[in-house]
Design a protein around this motif. Structure first.
Motif, PDB file in Angstrom:
ATOM      1  N   GLU A   1       9.498   3.955  -2.104  1.00 14.70           N
ATOM      2  CA  GLU A   1       9.089   4.926  -1.079  1.00 14.70           C
ATOM      3  C   GLU A   1       7.669   4.590  -0.627  1.00 14.70           C
ATOM      4  N   GLN A   2       7.484   4.627   0.686  1.00 14.97           N
ATOM      5  CA  GLN A   2       6.167   4.367   1.256  1.00 14.97           C
ATOM      6  C   GLN A   2       5.906   5.395   2.335  1.00 14.97           C
ATOM      7  N   ASP A   3       4.804   6.073   2.213  1.00  9.98           N
ATOM      8  CA  ASP A   3       4.431   7.111   3.174  1.00  9.98           C
ATOM      9  C   ASP A   3       5.562   8.107   3.403  1.00  9.98           C
ATOM     10  N   GLY A   4       6.247   8.482   2.317  1.00  7.12           N
ATOM     11  CA  GLY A   4       7.307   9.482   2.389  1.00  7.12           C
ATOM     12  C   GLY A   4       8.655   8.972   2.868  1.00  7.12           C
ATOM     13  N   GLU A   5       8.773   7.674   3.120  1.00 10.42           N
ATOM     14  CA  GLU A   5      10.033   7.116   3.604  1.00 10.42           C
ATOM     15  C   GLU A   5      10.644   6.182   2.572  1.00 10.42           C
TER      16      GLU A   5
ATOM     17  N   ASP B   1       0.824  -1.205   0.000  1.00 13.26           N
ATOM     18  CA  ASP B   1       0.000   0.000   0.000  1.00 13.26           C
ATOM     19  C   ASP B   1       0.858   1.254   0.000  1.00 13.26           C
ATOM     20  N   ASN B   2       0.427   2.243  -0.765  1.00 13.06           N
ATOM     21  CA  ASN B   2       1.101   3.548  -0.833  1.00 13.06           C
ATOM     22  C   ASN B   2       2.570   3.435  -1.236  1.00 13.06           C
ATOM     23  N   LEU B   3       2.934   2.404  -1.976  1.00 15.92           N
ATOM     24  CA  LEU B   3       4.321   2.202  -2.376  1.00 15.92           C
ATOM     25  C   LEU B   3       4.530   2.746  -3.780  1.00 15.92           C
ATOM     26  N   THR B   4       5.607   3.490  -3.955  1.00 10.21           N
ATOM     27  CA  THR B   4       5.998   3.941  -5.281  1.00 10.21           C
ATOM     28  C   THR B   4       7.469   3.603  -5.495  1.00 10.21           C
TER      29      THR B   4
ATOM     30  N   GLN C   1      11.668  -3.613   6.939  1.00  7.61           N
ATOM     31  CA  GLN C   1      10.749  -3.967   5.854  1.00  7.61           C
ATOM     32  C   GLN C   1      11.061  -5.326   5.231  1.00  7.61           C
TER      33      GLN C   1
END
Length: 150
Positions: free
Chosen positions: A58-62, A2-5, A94
């Motif tokens: 990057e996930q949730d800005g990290e 989820d929310n991964l780019t 992770q």
């Protein structure tokens, strides 16, 4: 995931990338996260080369993962273009989430998009867990690699 780019890395990502490179038994002996100057210089050169693709997950800005994909144009294998994957790392908290597989799938899709007929990588002999990981993804240990420090 989820929310991964997965995106092209920037200079601002270099500290996180170096931290991941240094965060294992082998990396701790060969990386120096306290001195980012050589990494920043190398990143600038690689970033300017259209055949180099240093990316971060990057996930949730990290930043939680990274790899480098290099496109190699050669004459062997009927002039096949190949992709070399290096520096695959997942942040320690992770690991085991499927992010490594996700990054490798991304690299394969990107390599196909760039016209590559083959994707390859090397892995240190001591990284037996990584070897099993790559084999699960369909990679085969077909060659013996050699390196020489200059």
């Amino acid at each position: 995931m989820d929310n991964l780019t997965v995106r092209r890395a920037t200079t601002a990502d270099v500290p996180a990338i170096v931290a991941m490179l240094a965060d294992d038994v082998l990396g701790a002996t060969r990386e120096d996260a306290a001195d980012l100057a050589p990494y920043l210089a190398a990143f600038a050169v690689a970033d300017a080369d259209p055949h180099q693709h240093i990316v971060v997950a990057e996930q949730d800005g990290e930043v939680i993962g990274t790899l480098q994909l290099t496109v190699i144009h050669g004459l062997s294998l009927k002039a096949a273009t190949r992709a070399q994957v290096e520096g695959v790392r997942v942040r320690a908290d992770q690991r085991g989430t499927g992010l490594g597989s996700y990054l490798m799938t991304w690299s394969e899709e990107k390599a196909r998009e760039l016209g590559c007929a083959l994707i390859q990588l090397t892995s240190n002999n001591a990284r037996t867990d990584a070897h099993r990981f790559y084999e699960r993804l369909g990679y085969k240990g077909t060659h013996i690699g050699f390196k020489k420090e200059l």
